[in-house]
Design a protein around this motif. Structure first.
Motif, PDB file in Angstrom:
ATOM      1  N   GLN A 177       0.828  -1.204   0.000  1.00 26.92           N
ATOM      2  CA  GLN A 177       0.000   0.000   0.000  1.00 26.92           C
ATOM      3  C   GLN A 177       0.864   1.257   0.000  1.00 26.92           C
TER       4      GLN A 177
ATOM      5  N   GLN B 191       2.290   1.701  -3.466  1.00 29.75           N
ATOM      6  CA  GLN B 191       1.269   2.204  -4.383  1.00 29.75           C
ATOM      7  C   GLN B 191       1.002   3.680  -4.134  1.00 29.75           C
ATOM      8  N   LEU B 192       0.927   4.055  -2.871  1.00 28.76           N
ATOM      9  CA  LEU B 192       0.695   5.459  -2.533  1.00 28.76           C
ATOM     10  C   LEU B 192       1.838   6.325  -3.036  1.00 28.76           C
ATOM     11  N   ARG B 193       3.062   5.871  -2.882  1.00 30.66           N
ATOM     12  CA  ARG B 193       4.221   6.624  -3.388  1.00 30.66           C
ATOM     13  C   ARG B 193       4.144   6.797  -4.901  1.00 30.66           C
ATOM     14  N   SER B 194       3.755   5.738  -5.587  1.00 30.66           N
ATOM     15  CA  SER B 194       3.627   5.795  -7.047  1.00 30.66           C
ATOM     16  C   SER B 194       2.552   6.791  -7.464  1.00 30.66           C
ATOM     17  N   ILE B 195       1.435   6.776  -6.771  1.00 26.72           N
ATOM     18  CA  ILE B 195       0.350   7.714  -7.070  1.00 26.72           C
ATOM     19  C   ILE B 195       0.806   9.144  -6.826  1.00 26.72           C
ATOM     20  N   ILE B 196       1.479   9.363  -5.710  1.00 22.73           N
ATOM     21  CA  ILE B 196       1.958  10.706  -5.379  1.00 22.73           C
ATOM     22  C   ILE B 196       2.951  11.188  -6.425  1.00 22.73           C
ATOM     23  N   LYS B 197       3.867  10.314  -6.836  1.00 23.17           N
ATOM     24  CA  LYS B 197       4.867  10.696  -7.830  1.00 23.17           C
ATOM     25  C   LYS B 197       4.201  11.057  -9.160  1.00 23.17           C
ATOM     26  N   SER B 198       3.267  10.235  -9.612  1.00 22.18           N
ATOM     27  CA  SER B 198       2.570  10.508 -10.868  1.00 22.18           C
ATOM     28  C   SER B 198       1.795  11.805 -10.791  1.00 22.18           C
ATOM     29  N   ASN B 199       1.113  11.995  -9.695  1.00 25.69           N
ATOM     30  CA  ASN B 199       0.328  13.208  -9.541  1.00 25.69           C
ATOM     31  C   ASN B 199       1.215  14.436  -9.505  1.00 25.69           C
TER      32      ASN B 199
END
Length: 80
Positions: free
Chosen positions: A4, A7-15
């Protein structure tokens, strides 16, 4: 929990990458409004502090409420 967090890090980076691009584009609202039409759902971009940086027409008036919501979600994730 590790998955989790990843995944959160990936979402933050993309955003964050999207938010950085948006800062360079002079007509962000128009781009997001078009995205809303294409996706048939409101679109928003959050910054690395989970504040709504930009929102399409369907969410613009709710930016503050959404920022509060995302901040609460982040707090729950961190402290659970």
């Amino acid at each position: 929990m590790t998955q989790q967090t990843s995944q959160l890090r990936s979402i933050i980076k993309s955003n964050q990458q999207l938010a950085d691009l948006v800062l360079k584009h002079p007509k962000v609202d128009q781009v997001l409004d078009e995205g809303q039409k294409l996706l048939q759902t409101p679109v928003l971009l959050i910054n690395s502090h989970f504040q709504v940086a930009y929102a399409s027409k369907g969410l613009r008036e709710q930016k503050d409420n959404l920022t509060t919501f995302f901040s609460e979600i982040l707090r729950l994730i961190i402290f659970s």
